[in-house]
Design a protein around this motif. Sequence first.
Motif, mmCIF file in Angstrom:
data_model
loop_
_atom_site.group_PDB
_atom_site.id
_atom_site.type_symbol
_atom_site.label_atom_id
_atom_site.label_comp_id
_atom_site.label_asym_id
_atom_site.label_seq_id
_atom_site.Cartn_x
_atom_site.Cartn_y
_atom_site.Cartn_z
ATOM 1 N N ARG A 119 47.429 35.571 53.043
ATOM 2 C CA ARG A 119 48.004 35.755 51.714
ATOM 3 C C ARG A 119 49.190 36.720 51.803
ATOM 4 O O ARG A 119 49.125 37.743 52.489
ATOM 5 C CB ARG A 119 46.964 36.286 50.730
ATOM 6 C CG ARG A 119 47.451 36.307 49.294
ATOM 7 C CD ARG A 119 46.331 36.527 48.282
ATOM 8 N NE ARG A 119 45.678 37.804 48.399
ATOM 9 C CZ ARG A 119 45.396 38.596 47.358
ATOM 10 N NH1 ARG A 119 45.733 38.215 46.132
ATOM 11 N NH2 ARG A 119 44.768 39.732 47.535
ATOM 12 N N ALA B 289 51.670 39.154 49.481
ATOM 13 C CA ALA B 289 51.692 39.806 48.173
ATOM 14 C C ALA B 289 52.957 40.637 48.033
ATOM 15 O O ALA B 289 53.417 41.255 49.005
ATOM 16 C CB ALA B 289 50.463 40.686 47.983
ATOM 17 N N CYS C 76 52.224 42.196 40.208
ATOM 18 C CA CYS C 76 52.041 41.771 41.593
ATOM 19 C C CYS C 76 52.041 40.254 41.637
ATOM 20 O O CYS C 76 51.525 39.592 40.722
ATOM 21 C CB CYS C 76 50.734 42.304 42.178
ATOM 22 S SG CYS C 76 50.715 44.094 42.449
ATOM 23 N N SER D 116 51.406 36.776 44.316
ATOM 24 C CA SER D 116 50.781 36.369 45.578
ATOM 25 C C SER D 116 51.109 34.920 45.885
ATOM 26 O O SER D 116 51.377 34.103 44.993
ATOM 27 C CB SER D 116 49.264 36.562 45.517
ATOM 28 O OG SER D 116 48.683 35.739 44.518
ATOM 29 N N TRP E 85 54.616 31.229 43.709
ATOM 30 C CA TRP E 85 54.087 32.566 43.518
ATOM 31 C C TRP E 85 53.318 32.657 42.211
ATOM 32 O O TRP E 85 53.795 32.205 41.166
ATOM 33 C CB TRP E 85 55.219 33.591 43.522
ATOM 34 C CG TRP E 85 55.875 33.705 44.861
ATOM 35 C CD1 TRP E 85 56.882 32.940 45.353
ATOM 36 C CD2 TRP E 85 55.538 34.645 45.888
ATOM 37 N NE1 TRP E 85 57.203 33.332 46.628
ATOM 38 C CE2 TRP E 85 56.404 34.379 46.985
ATOM 39 C CE3 TRP E 85 54.615 35.679 45.992
ATOM 40 C CZ2 TRP E 85 56.344 35.117 48.159
ATOM 41 C CZ3 TRP E 85 54.557 36.418 47.154
ATOM 42 C CH2 TRP E 85 55.414 36.145 48.227
ATOM 43 N N TYR F 82 44.649 44.964 45.124
ATOM 44 C CA TYR F 82 45.086 43.631 44.709
ATOM 45 C C TYR F 82 44.552 42.604 45.702
ATOM 46 O O TYR F 82 44.541 42.849 46.904
ATOM 47 C CB TYR F 82 46.616 43.609 44.674
ATOM 48 C CG TYR F 82 47.209 42.306 44.173
ATOM 49 C CD1 TYR F 82 46.973 41.868 42.879
ATOM 50 C CD2 TYR F 82 47.999 41.522 45.012
ATOM 51 C CE1 TYR F 82 47.528 40.684 42.419
ATOM 52 C CE2 TYR F 82 48.556 40.341 44.563
ATOM 53 C CZ TYR F 82 48.313 39.920 43.266
ATOM 54 O OH TYR F 82 48.860 38.747 42.817
#
Length: 584
Positions: free
Chosen positions: A493, A495, A514, A516, A523, A584
């Motif tokens: 992942r 971020a 945020c 990811s 995204w 996160y």
Amino acid sequence: MRRDEMRWGLAGWALGITVGVVLSAGICAAGQLEGSGVSVEIDAAQIEAPQIETSKIETPIDATMARLRQMEKISGFDPARLSAASRNLFSLADRWTALRERLLKGASAFAASAQTRSFVATEMPLTLGTDLRQSRYSGFTQSETSTAWCGSSVVMGFNDSGAEVTTMASGRGVSMDGYAQSSNRGATFTYMGSPATPSDPNTFMSGDPAVACANAATYYYVSSFLDGTKGISGVSLSTSSDGGKTFVTPVVIAQQPTNSHIVDGAWVAVDRAIPGRLYVSYTDLDFSGSICGMENGSAVPRYAIETVSSADGGTTWTATPVVVAQVCADGAHAFAFVDGARVAVGPNGEVYVAWELFGDTYGLGGRAIEISKSTNQAQSFAASPVTVATIGCAGDCADWQGLAHSNEHPSLAIGKGPNSGKVYVAWTDGNRQAPDTLTTTGFYNFTDIMFSQSGDAGATWSPSVRVNNNFEGGGAPLTDQFEPALAADLKGRIAICFYDRRNDPSNFRIDRYCASSHNGQSWFNSRITPMSFPTIVGQDVLMAPDYMGDYDTLATDGLDFHAGFVGGYASNLSGHPLIRTLQY
């Protein structure tokens, strides 16, 4: 008059302010993960009161401040070329005569009270901050977080102007560096104050911290560093062997004479395959004329991205810095410089350094993100860097709306797990230009967070992808997103966390978001803050008037025991910038 010149002219804004800066002994806080319900508490009750030695604080850092004021007289010196922390330091030096006695008085009062008052934690939601009861001018600033995570321990370093007062009271070196430590993967933190400072009170650990870890016990903390006694501008390294609970007195690992150089904006990375190998990048602002020569009777400024390295866990370092990139700001390239260097190490020991190039061939507003690679442990780098993207400057090329200093610096990360070895770069791009009659350029450049990746060790790069997914244009208001913090975890992942104004059509109030992705193409955005906070500058007499920080980072487990991300950011919700944590 250019905006950067006008802005620096404001450095004397506080000359007439009556400053009674006193840091209360009740240093404590509790942070709470916003947006997920996970509590993150930071407790400073364990901090010992600093001991004051009156004879030593009669003239602290005077020599350092004098050297900085002398540096400003050098032909070619331009504060717009400095990192945010260095700009703060020069701003303080300009005002040192006016602030000196008041700051010393505040430091003395703090030390005296600390000797008789016990430290008791007082919860302040969502802050790492300070008790402000002692002075109306003690709206101290915490900003520019750098986080390292290895196994169960996490260390977060940050600029901490309150530490300037507490360390001034110690009779030792002064520090603008603070840090917090966690022994449970970031679930709770303890604010630890400043890392240990040198014994010489004319030394200054002047901010722009970056941290890295080799294992759950060994942490490294680098900072900009000034020695007013020896006339050194450089980079200091503090080392911890107990998971970041304590750091030993720093050592200088790169240095130049302050009469002709400013060493600025250090970054640190550890080779995961050989954890004893460390790499530090920084910018050398060189006004000696030894490389770029002379023009019209003055030295041509040289701006260089350089690295130093260690093969033995930071005990010894390369004697001669390795130049990654350099530009000469001669008459034909008056706006040329390089800054914002970031260093990272790939899975096979390859060393990457990314930075921002200003004004060399693109003019005042034109800029580029560049990257270079070393395959011989940073003994040398490719002769020609690779351009990741050409970009537009943020705001009016000096400030964002709200008069907070702007930048477009890159964030650099290496892929893990299924994306092992991929190289990722994110940056702020002023790519949406609108006419504005009150800017010095006649335009305002709204910013987005952009991302690119390389699957061939940095040789070629994918087309830039917009990370923030808010709708803009077509009648919708334009807003700024800025200062990305990029990382990748063992599950593949990616971020990126960043500051975001999408929830304010007027483009002043800020949130933390945020985003990811697993492929870097699409995204998913998440709002972290439950409440927007305002743009705030000029609240802290120890800061440059337009200061609100230059960067934050996001960390993954360096030992790859755990997935996920831990980081921090500065929030103005309390009226001045205080660090908040997030998972996160």
